[in-house]
Design an enzyme around this catalytic site. Structure first.
Site, PDB file in Angstrom:
ATOM      1  CE  LYS A  26      -3.803  -0.207   2.192  1.00  0.00           C
ATOM      2  NZ  LYS A  26      -4.808  -0.366   3.260  1.00  0.00           N
ATOM      3  NE  ARG A  95      -6.878   3.952   4.695  1.00  0.00           N
ATOM      4  CZ  ARG A  95      -8.132   3.663   4.380  1.00  0.00           C
ATOM      5  NH1 ARG A  95      -8.508   2.413   4.262  1.00  0.00           N
ATOM      6  NH2 ARG A  95      -9.011   4.612   4.156  1.00  0.00           N
ATOM      7  N   GLY A 104      -8.271  -7.158   4.563  1.00  0.00           N
ATOM      8  CA  GLY A 104      -9.118  -7.302   5.748  1.00  0.00           C
ATOM      9  C   GLY A 104      -8.486  -8.040   6.902  1.00  0.00           C
ATOM     10  CG  MET A 106      -2.743  -7.271   9.503  1.00  0.00           C
ATOM     11  SD  MET A 106      -1.067  -6.925   8.979  1.00  0.00           S
ATOM     12  CE  MET A 106      -1.253  -6.743   7.209  1.00  0.00           C
ATOM     13  NE  ARG A 339      -6.051  -4.510  -2.450  1.00  0.00           N
ATOM     14  CZ  ARG A 339      -6.564  -4.688  -1.240  1.00  0.00           C
ATOM     15  NH1 ARG A 339      -5.782  -4.618  -0.179  1.00  0.00           N
ATOM     16  NH2 ARG A 339      -7.841  -4.929  -1.073  1.00  0.00           N
ATOM     17  CG  HIS A 455     -14.152 -10.098   4.590  1.00  0.00           C
ATOM     18  ND1 HIS A 455     -14.506 -11.389   4.924  1.00  0.00           N
ATOM     19  CD2 HIS A 455     -12.853  -9.956   4.926  1.00  0.00           C
ATOM     20  CE1 HIS A 455     -13.459 -11.989   5.453  1.00  0.00           C
ATOM     21  NE2 HIS A 455     -12.446 -11.151   5.475  1.00  0.00           N
ATOM     22  NE  ARG A 561       1.095 -45.442  -6.946  1.00  0.00           N
ATOM     23  CZ  ARG A 561       0.775 -44.195  -7.300  1.00  0.00           C
ATOM     24  NH1 ARG A 561      -0.110 -43.990  -8.278  1.00  0.00           N
ATOM     25  NH2 ARG A 561       1.336 -43.158  -6.717  1.00  0.00           N
ATOM     26  NE  ARG A 617       5.123 -49.488  -7.491  1.00  0.00           N
ATOM     27  CZ  ARG A 617       4.545 -48.714  -6.568  1.00  0.00           C
ATOM     28  NH1 ARG A 617       5.241 -47.730  -6.006  1.00  0.00           N
ATOM     29  NH2 ARG A 617       3.286 -48.883  -6.221  1.00  0.00           N
ATOM     30  CD  GLU A 751      10.587 -47.644  -3.520  1.00  0.00           C
ATOM     31  OE1 GLU A 751       9.520 -47.096  -3.217  1.00  0.00           O
ATOM     32  OE2 GLU A 751      10.659 -48.609  -4.293  1.00  0.00           O
ATOM     33  CB  SER A 770      11.611 -43.480 -10.865  1.00  0.00           C
ATOM     34  OG  SER A 770      10.472 -42.712 -10.527  1.00  0.00           O
ATOM     35  N   GLY A 772      11.193 -42.583  -5.559  1.00  0.00           N
ATOM     36  CA  GLY A 772       9.895 -42.844  -4.920  1.00  0.00           C
ATOM     37  C   GLY A 772       9.837 -42.068  -3.625  1.00  0.00           C
ATOM     38  CB  THR A 773       9.455 -38.437  -3.018  1.00  0.00           C
ATOM     39  OG1 THR A 773       8.249 -38.293  -3.767  1.00  0.00           O
ATOM     40  CG2 THR A 773      10.649 -38.020  -3.868  1.00  0.00           C
ATOM     41  CG  ASN A 774       4.534 -41.051  -1.840  1.00  0.00           C
ATOM     42  OD1 ASN A 774       4.676 -39.847  -1.753  1.00  0.00           O
ATOM     43  ND2 ASN A 774       3.618 -41.603  -2.616  1.00  0.00           N
ATOM     44  CB  CYS A 837       7.037 -41.785  -9.635  1.00  0.00           C
ATOM     45  SG  CYS A 837       7.911 -42.994  -8.652  1.00  0.00           S
ATOM     46  CE1 TYR A 857       9.693 -39.485 -14.411  1.00  0.00           C
ATOM     47  CE2 TYR A 857      11.778 -39.665 -15.608  1.00  0.00           C
ATOM     48  CZ  TYR A 857      10.798 -40.217 -14.785  1.00  0.00           C
ATOM     49  OH  TYR A 857      10.930 -41.507 -14.342  1.00  0.00           O
TER      50      TYR A 857
END
Length: 885
Positions: A26, A95, A104, A106, A339, A455, A561, A617, A751, A770, A772-774, A837, A857
């Protein structure tokens, strides 16, 4: 000497728009408008640095107070009035203004500087007692609420009592005497609530108001908003002190909010609302339903013409859609704010693409103007056009999209029900910033009062929540938890559907269907594809998902899968027969039944992805997952024993025995993945045969098929070398049988932390990695992903974790392990292809990280493919900009 206060006004402006971090959005834009010669009431900005110091130390450096006094003196000289002058007082607004818009969230105080003495001077100066006391009662109420912590509803209740006493309906019907009496009652309320008199020294008022605005950075609604919008808690807010102008000085005065384009649709058409004879908070609070901006030209034509011209100039200057606030005082226009305007997902895409066509911005800028969340929201459902609707009311279509849920009347109820997994529609007379949590939790919002810039409308659009406002036909009975409208009575927890695109309020739960991707979005994503260097694949286990993902821009399958294919009604008996088999011969017999089914799946998927890589897989989960639950089996056994059906009792007992024998204390770290393939090689043999037979048959038809066979849960080099050898042996055998050559690849999932640490050795046996981040997250943290819900929310609340690591990739720990795997893997094979993946592949922060560490990828669910395409392009642009610095 540090500069803590920056002045803005005609011919005397210290700041500019590039100083948002220091002056807040602002303050920076007020300075920029003053630099452009736009009529802005003069004032000054106290920097965000002061907020950070104040919140840490609970006091200001002496230099801050000195610079504030100097700026007040400068303001008094420009305006020709003095703060606290009993004859002709200078009045100011106080303000907030963070570096990014937090509408809205603050606090604001208007008309500061009025006292029992100066209100008489103001009356004499403007010769309008009603105006003066209207300003005074507003100031006392705002100051009491924002600065002193007296609930605003208590002031509002006194107004309602006065209107009932006088038998009038509107605030504008209150005469000077009534407003004078209200001012006295407001002061009495403050004395009763706080134990001290309303302050009569304007300098004390100003200091208390500045403190309150800084403190509001840490109010609950602001904290919630920052959390929802990933805004850094450490930034702080600036404070803007600005000379007051008045929209409540009669029928040639007014106030409004406008957008240079339609924030709901993106249409290039001046859009907004205003009220005659009102102050700014009346529009955004929804206390009165405003008029549409295009009618202002009929009432105050010169000011309207100037407003349109200024708005066009501001959009051309900032090169983006602007959200402006203005006041007209006795025919003279003043701009109070500009803004970058909040907009719906559809509007964001349309505005970005239109501005490219208009030559305002280039394609790269357009790609950065649309957020990942916007793409997600564009895939939100809408009401099925074939559905039979019972429309019981209509309001204003404030934020598009359809939502279905159970009616609730409080934000708290919406949050509580969301925690139980229940969908709600939040119904309010009007929303306030305190409702932010409930609005986030609800599927949609419906209000009785308010307009398109209220709002509820602004916050709803920002959140992407379907929202219908200004539905004045509704009468809420809070005591009995219901609302009535046009002869209908809707109780709490009754189902309701709202359509934020049309303003319709529909009885009951209506069928919704998915939205379609617009031509504008297709164009934008095409531009993103031209920019990005990171590939985008999909996770798909069937032909329908594969086809959908390809339509949405997937460049192949990064994770198919195969276990998901085993749960079909026609397959599960054969799978269970295979698991129950007591020897290899019996297992192979069951697998022979499964072979044509698996092959059919791969035929469909390969057809859908012709010419693109498909990473499949091999079976990963432990076998017990395919058997019935033991408790279900025990119950079935009891029923059979009770009925005397001896023929099936032995069969069920046998299954129970097998379930018990397969039970593991920690199945996610047990007999699964490649361990299963090594123990029962015939399972992987069957799957590889199905893959290669399908590929060979389609290749014989002239199709280009690119299978990538992925071996899961490898932690030892010999696990991979042994399994790869078996895979290649079967693949070569099938190709020999079919007389066809397929260019297939064999790779592995990384993994387990051990796999990343020895990635240089594993790479010698792999054609691709690949991540396997889980599972990598699970094994790095030592968290069970099935149980984290018991404690991760507590960790987040306590600040131990910023994000759920299964939703947003943990870059500090898991990310470091990935970097080790990448570096080691490519030290052995420089061109080794690597990807992610799992659903991290569709999460924006994780995609940015994947780009930064050099992956080829990401792979994600079909509906997140467009998000990944956009964020991948934004990652490329961010890298380019970083390299320029």
């Amino acid at each position: 000497m540090s500069k803590f206060v920056y002045f803005f006004g005609k011919d005397v402006t210290d700041g500019k728009s590039s100083m948002k971090d220091l002056l807040g959005g602002k303050g920076a834009n007020l300075a920029e408008m003053a630099n452009l010669g736009v009529p802005v009431p003069p004032g000054f900005t106290i920097t965000t640095e002061v907020c950070v110091l104040y919140l840490k130390q609970e006091k200001y450096p002496e230099e801050v107070l000195k610079q504030v006094d100097e700026s007040i003196e400068k303001l008094e000289n420009i305006i020709g009035k003095k703060l606290g002058d009993p004859e002709d007082p200078l009045l100011v607004s106080v303000r907030s203004g963070a570096r990014v818009s937090m509408p809205g969230m603050m606090d604001t105080v208007l008309n500061l500087g009025l006292t029992d003495e100066s209100v008489i001077g103001l009356t004499n100066k403007v010769n309008d007692e009603r105006f003066a006391y209207d300003c005074y009662r507003r100031f006392i109420a705002m100051f009491g609420d924002v600065v002193l912590g007296v609930e605003f509803r208590k002031f509002d209740s006194l107004i309602e009592d006065k209107k009932k006493e006088l038998k009038i309906k509107s605030d504008t019907e209150l005469d000077a005497q009534a407003l004078k009496e209200l001012a006295e009652r407001f002061k009495e309320l403050i004395k009763l609530e706080k134990g001290f008199e309303f302050p009569q020294d304007p300098k004390v008022q100003l200091q208390m108001a500045i403190d309150a605005v800084f403190d509001s950075w840490n109010n609950p609604r602001a904290i919630t908003y920052r959390k929802l919008n990933s805004i850094d808690d450490s930034w702080g807010t600036a404070v803007n002190v600005q000379s007051m102008v008045y929209g409540n000085m009669g029928n040639t005065s007014g106030t409004g909010v406008a957008f240079t384009r339609n924030p709901s649709t993106g249409e290039k058409k001046f859009f907004g609302e205003y009220l005659i004879n009102a102050q700014g908070e009346d529009v955004v609070a929804g206390i009165r339903t405003p008029d549409f901006i295009n009618t202002l030209g009929e009432k105050i034509p010169e000011a309207y013409t100037q407003l349109v011209d200024i708005c066009q100039r501001l959009e051309a200057h900032f090169k983006d859609m602007q959200d402006i606030e203005f006041t007209i005082q006795e025919g003279k226009l003043y701009m109070l704010q500009t803004r970058t305007g909040k907009r719906t997902a559809a509007a964001a895409v349309k505005i970005a693409t239109d501005m490219v066509e208009e030559g305002l911005i280039d394609r790269e800028t357009a790609v950065t103007r649309v957020q990942a969340e916007h793409i997600d929201l564009l895939l939100h459902p809408r009401i099925d056009p074939e559905a039979k609707l019972e429309v019981i009311a209509r309001g204003l279509p404030a934020s598009p999209g359809a939502a279905v849920g159970k009616v609730v009347f409080t934000a708290e109820a919406a949050e509580e029900m969301a925690e139980r997994g229940e969908k709600t529609i939040l119904v309010r007379t009007e929303t306030s910033p305190e409702d932010i949590g409930g609005m986030a939790a609800a599927q949609g919002v419906l209000t009785v009062r308010g307009g398109m810039t209220s709002h509820a409308a602004v916050v709803g659009r920002g959140m992407g929540k379907p929202c219908v406002v200004g539905c004045g036909e509704i009468s809420i009975d809070s005591k009995h938890a219901l609302f009535m409208v046009n002869g209908y009575t809707i109780k709490e927890h009754d189902y309701l559907t709202i359509d934020g695109s049309t303003g319709g309020v529909v009885l009951g739960s209506v069928e919704l269907i998915d939205a379609e991707i617009s031509d504008d979005l297709k164009n934008l994503l095409t531009w993103a594809d031209e920019i990005r260097t990171l590939g985008v694949r999909t996770n798909a286990d069937n032909p329908a998902d594969a086809s959908l993902a390809r339509e949405l821009g997937a460049e192949g399958i990064g994770l198919c899968r195969t276990e998901h294919m085993f749960f079909g009604e026609d397959r599960i008996p054969a799978v269970r027969e295979m698991i129950m088999a007591e020897d290899e011969k019996a297992r192979k017999k069951a697998l022979k039944r499964l072979l044509p089914m698996q092959k059919e799946d791969f035929l469909g998927i390969f057809r859908s992805m012709e010419g693109l890589p498909v990473t499949i897989r091999l079976l990963d989960p432990p076998l017990h997952e395919f058997l019935p639950d033991k408790e279900e089996l025990d119950e079935k056994l009891r029923e059979l024993e009770a009925s005397g059906d001896c023929g099936k009792i032995d069969e069920v007992k046998k299954v129970i025995q097998r379930v018990v024998s397969l039970k593991e204390l920690n199945p996610m770290l047990g007999h699964r993945g490649c361990r299963l393939g090594i123990t029962y090689p015939e399972i992987y043999d069957m799957q590889v045969r199905a893959i290669m037979e399908a590929a060979c048959e389609l290749a014989a038809e002239g199709m280009e098929i690119a299978p990538e066979i992925m071996i899961p849960l490898v932690g030892l080099v010999k696990e991979l070398s042994l399994t790869r050898e078996e895979v290649c042996k079967m693949a070569e055998a099938v190709m020999a049988e079919k007389g066809t050559k397929i260019d297939y690849k064999v790779g592995t999932m990384i993994e387990l932390p051990r796999a990343a640490i020895i990635a240089d050795k594993i790479a010698q046996e792999a054609d691709f990695f690949s991540f396997g981040t889980n599972d990598l997250t699970q094994t790095t943290f030592g968290f069970s992903r099935d149980d984290v819900s018991k404690f991760v929310p507590i960790y987040q609340k306590a600040g131990i974790l910023e994000h759920d690591p299964f939703a947003v990739l943990d870059q500090e720990g898991v990310g470091e392990i990935m970097k080790i795997g990448i570096q080691k893997g490519r030290s052995a094979k420089p061109d080794l292809k690597m990807g992610i993946c799992g659903e991290h592949g569709g999460e924006p922060k994780s995609i940015l990280f994947a780009h930064s560490i050099g992956l080829n990828y990401v792979s994600c669910s079909p509906y997140r493919v467009p998000i990944a395409r956009l964020v991948a392009a934004q990652s490329t642009l961010a890298s380019r900009n970083a390299n320029k610095i």
